[in-house]
Write a protein that holds these residues in place. Sequence first.
Motif, PDB file in Angstrom:
ATOM      1  N   THR A  98       0.730  -1.228   0.116  1.00  0.00           N
ATOM      2  CA  THR A  98      -0.048   0.100  -0.128  1.00  0.00           C
ATOM      3  C   THR A  98       0.499   1.393  -0.292  1.00  0.00           C
ATOM      4  O   THR A  98       2.134   0.810   0.245  1.00  0.00           O
ATOM      5  CB  THR A  98      -0.488  -0.163   1.353  1.00  0.00           C
ATOM      6  N   ARG A 100       0.980   3.618   1.862  1.00  0.00           N
ATOM      7  CA  ARG A 100       1.867   4.535   3.544  1.00  0.00           C
ATOM      8  C   ARG A 100       2.729   3.570   3.916  1.00  0.00           C
ATOM      9  O   ARG A 100       3.938   4.190   4.410  1.00  0.00           O
ATOM     10  CB  ARG A 100       0.510   4.451   4.233  1.00  0.00           C
ATOM     11  N   LEU A 128       0.537   7.666  -5.377  1.00  0.00           N
ATOM     12  CA  LEU A 128      -0.786   6.827  -4.596  1.00  0.00           C
ATOM     13  C   LEU A 128       0.126   7.025  -3.050  1.00  0.00           C
ATOM     14  O   LEU A 128       0.441   7.846  -2.043  1.00  0.00           O
ATOM     15  CB  LEU A 128      -1.680   6.048  -4.046  1.00  0.00           C
ATOM     16  N   THR A 150      -5.907   8.278  -9.169  1.00  0.00           N
ATOM     17  CA  THR A 150      -6.243   8.937  -8.195  1.00  0.00           C
ATOM     18  C   THR A 150      -7.055   7.900  -7.415  1.00  0.00           C
ATOM     19  O   THR A 150      -7.099   6.531  -7.372  1.00  0.00           O
ATOM     20  CB  THR A 150      -7.858   9.742  -8.359  1.00  0.00           C
ATOM     21  N   PRO A 151      -7.509   8.099  -6.005  1.00  0.00           N
ATOM     22  CA  PRO A 151      -7.382   6.819  -4.889  1.00  0.00           C
ATOM     23  C   PRO A 151      -8.798   6.194  -5.309  1.00  0.00           C
ATOM     24  O   PRO A 151      -9.170   5.202  -4.405  1.00  0.00           O
ATOM     25  CB  PRO A 151      -7.907   7.717  -3.592  1.00  0.00           C
ATOM     26  N   GLY A 242      -5.531  -0.291  -1.107  1.00  0.00           N
ATOM     27  CA  GLY A 242      -4.983   0.509   0.137  1.00  0.00           C
ATOM     28  C   GLY A 242      -6.295   1.567   0.314  1.00  0.00           C
ATOM     29  O   GLY A 242      -7.869   1.550  -0.914  1.00  0.00           O
ATOM     30  N   GLU A 243      -6.444   2.027   1.097  1.00  0.00           N
ATOM     31  CA  GLU A 243      -7.903   3.085   1.680  1.00  0.00           C
ATOM     32  C   GLU A 243      -7.359   4.640   2.262  1.00  0.00           C
ATOM     33  O   GLU A 243      -8.260   5.089   1.948  1.00  0.00           O
ATOM     34  CB  GLU A 243      -8.736   1.697   2.846  1.00  0.00           C
ATOM     35  N   HIS A 244      -6.013   4.766   1.924  1.00  0.00           N
ATOM     36  CA  HIS A 244      -5.683   6.717   2.916  1.00  0.00           C
ATOM     37  C   HIS A 244      -5.411   7.415   1.461  1.00  0.00           C
ATOM     38  O   HIS A 244      -5.330   7.873   1.887  1.00  0.00           O
ATOM     39  CB  HIS A 244      -4.854   6.128   3.726  1.00  0.00           C
ATOM     40  N   GLY A 245      -6.363   6.650   0.391  1.00  0.00           N
ATOM     41  CA  GLY A 245      -4.762   8.446  -0.493  1.00  0.00           C
ATOM     42  C   GLY A 245      -6.113   9.388  -0.228  1.00  0.00           C
ATOM     43  O   GLY A 245      -5.403   9.978  -0.423  1.00  0.00           O
ATOM     44  N   TRP A 246      -7.214   9.432  -0.523  1.00  0.00           N
ATOM     45  CA  TRP A 246      -7.505  10.736   0.123  1.00  0.00           C
ATOM     46  C   TRP A 246      -7.130  12.153   0.843  1.00  0.00           C
ATOM     47  O   TRP A 246      -6.674  12.589   1.415  1.00  0.00           O
ATOM     48  CB  TRP A 246      -9.334  10.813   0.187  1.00  0.00           C
ATOM     49  N   ASP A 248      -4.473  11.113   2.307  1.00  0.00           N
ATOM     50  CA  ASP A 248      -2.891  11.457   2.416  1.00  0.00           C
ATOM     51  C   ASP A 248      -2.803  12.342   1.373  1.00  0.00           C
ATOM     52  O   ASP A 248      -2.512  13.699   1.889  1.00  0.00           O
ATOM     53  CB  ASP A 248      -2.661  10.609   1.729  1.00  0.00           C
TER      54      ASP A 248
END
Length: 312
Positions: A98, A100, A128, A150-151, A242-246, A248
Motif C-alpha cells: 500500500t 502508506r 498514491l 486517483t484514490p 489501499g484505503e487512505h489515498g484521499w 493523504d
Amino acid sequence: MSSLASDETTEFSFLARQARALGAALPPVRRLRLPLSDGRSLSALRYGEEPVEVTLLHGAGLNAHTWDTTVLALGRPALAIDLAGHGDSSWREDADYTGRTLAADVIEALRAWTDHPQVLVGQSLGGLTAAAVAAQAPELVRELIVVDITPGVDQSVGPAALREFYRVVDGASRDELVDRAQQFGFGGSREDTARGVFLNTRVRPDGRVEWKHHFAHIAAQLLAAAPAEGTAAPAAPAGILGEHGWADLAAVASPVALVRASHGFVSDDAEREFRTRLPTARVRQLDGSHNLQETAPTALAEIIRTAVDAGA
C-alpha cells in the motif's frame, strides 16, 4: 526472433540509443542501494551529478527504468526509486504494498539521497505512494505530481488480460517472455518490449528467467488458488489494497497536480471527484495510455520541467 539482450547487455545499455532518438544529452547514471533497518534494501537510479531536483516513483509491476526516456527528455538531475517488491529492491514478506507502507522506505531514501525538497512525481501506485510521502514528510516535497491515478481508481485486481499474463511468472529465456508479452498486446515494437522485459526480469540460479516484481508472483498465487465457480474468491494479500489515498492528498501542503492520460485509468468521474476534493490542484491531460512516462515522455517531461524551474 532475437531480442536486444546479449551476454554483454547491462541495465544501462539501452540509454544511448534512447538519448539519440530524443536528440538529448546522455547523463551519467548509476545505481544506488540503501540498507533498511529491517534487513531489506532499497534500490534506485541516480541520473546526473548535480543535486537531485526530481524524484520519480513508478507504478505496480514496473521499475525505476520506466522513467528513462522521460528523464532523458527532462534534462535535469533525477532520482528514480525501485519501490519495495520491484526492480532491485527487496520484496516484503508481508506483501504489503500500500502507498502508506511504501512511503516509509521512500522517506528514508529521500533523507539519505537528497538534500532539499523535491518535485515528487508518482505514476499509478507510485502516485498514491507519493501522496503518502508528501503528507507524512512535507519538508521533503516541494511539489507533488500524480500521474494517471486517483484514490478512487481500483488498483486491487487490474485488467483480466494482465492477470492472465502473469499466470506465467518465468520462462526459459527472455525471448520467450517477449513473445508472450507481444501475444498479449503489451508493449509497442518488439524492440521496446525486449528492452522492457530485460529491465524487468532476472535470471535465477536454475537458469530460468523470472519477473523481478513481487506482484507477478502474487497474481500467480491468487490464480492458482482461484475457487470453483460460485465459491468465494481468495483474499488478496494486504499489500494490493489501499484505503487512505484521499486523506493523504488532503493533508499535502505543497502544490498538487494530476496528469491524466487520455486512454488511462482516470475516468471523467474520477477527475471530477479529484477536482471536488482538491479544488486548488491543477489537472492536465496528455495523449497517451496509463504509463505516460513511456507513451508521452516528452510531454510529461515538459510538465515536470516547468515545476522544477518554477522553484529555481
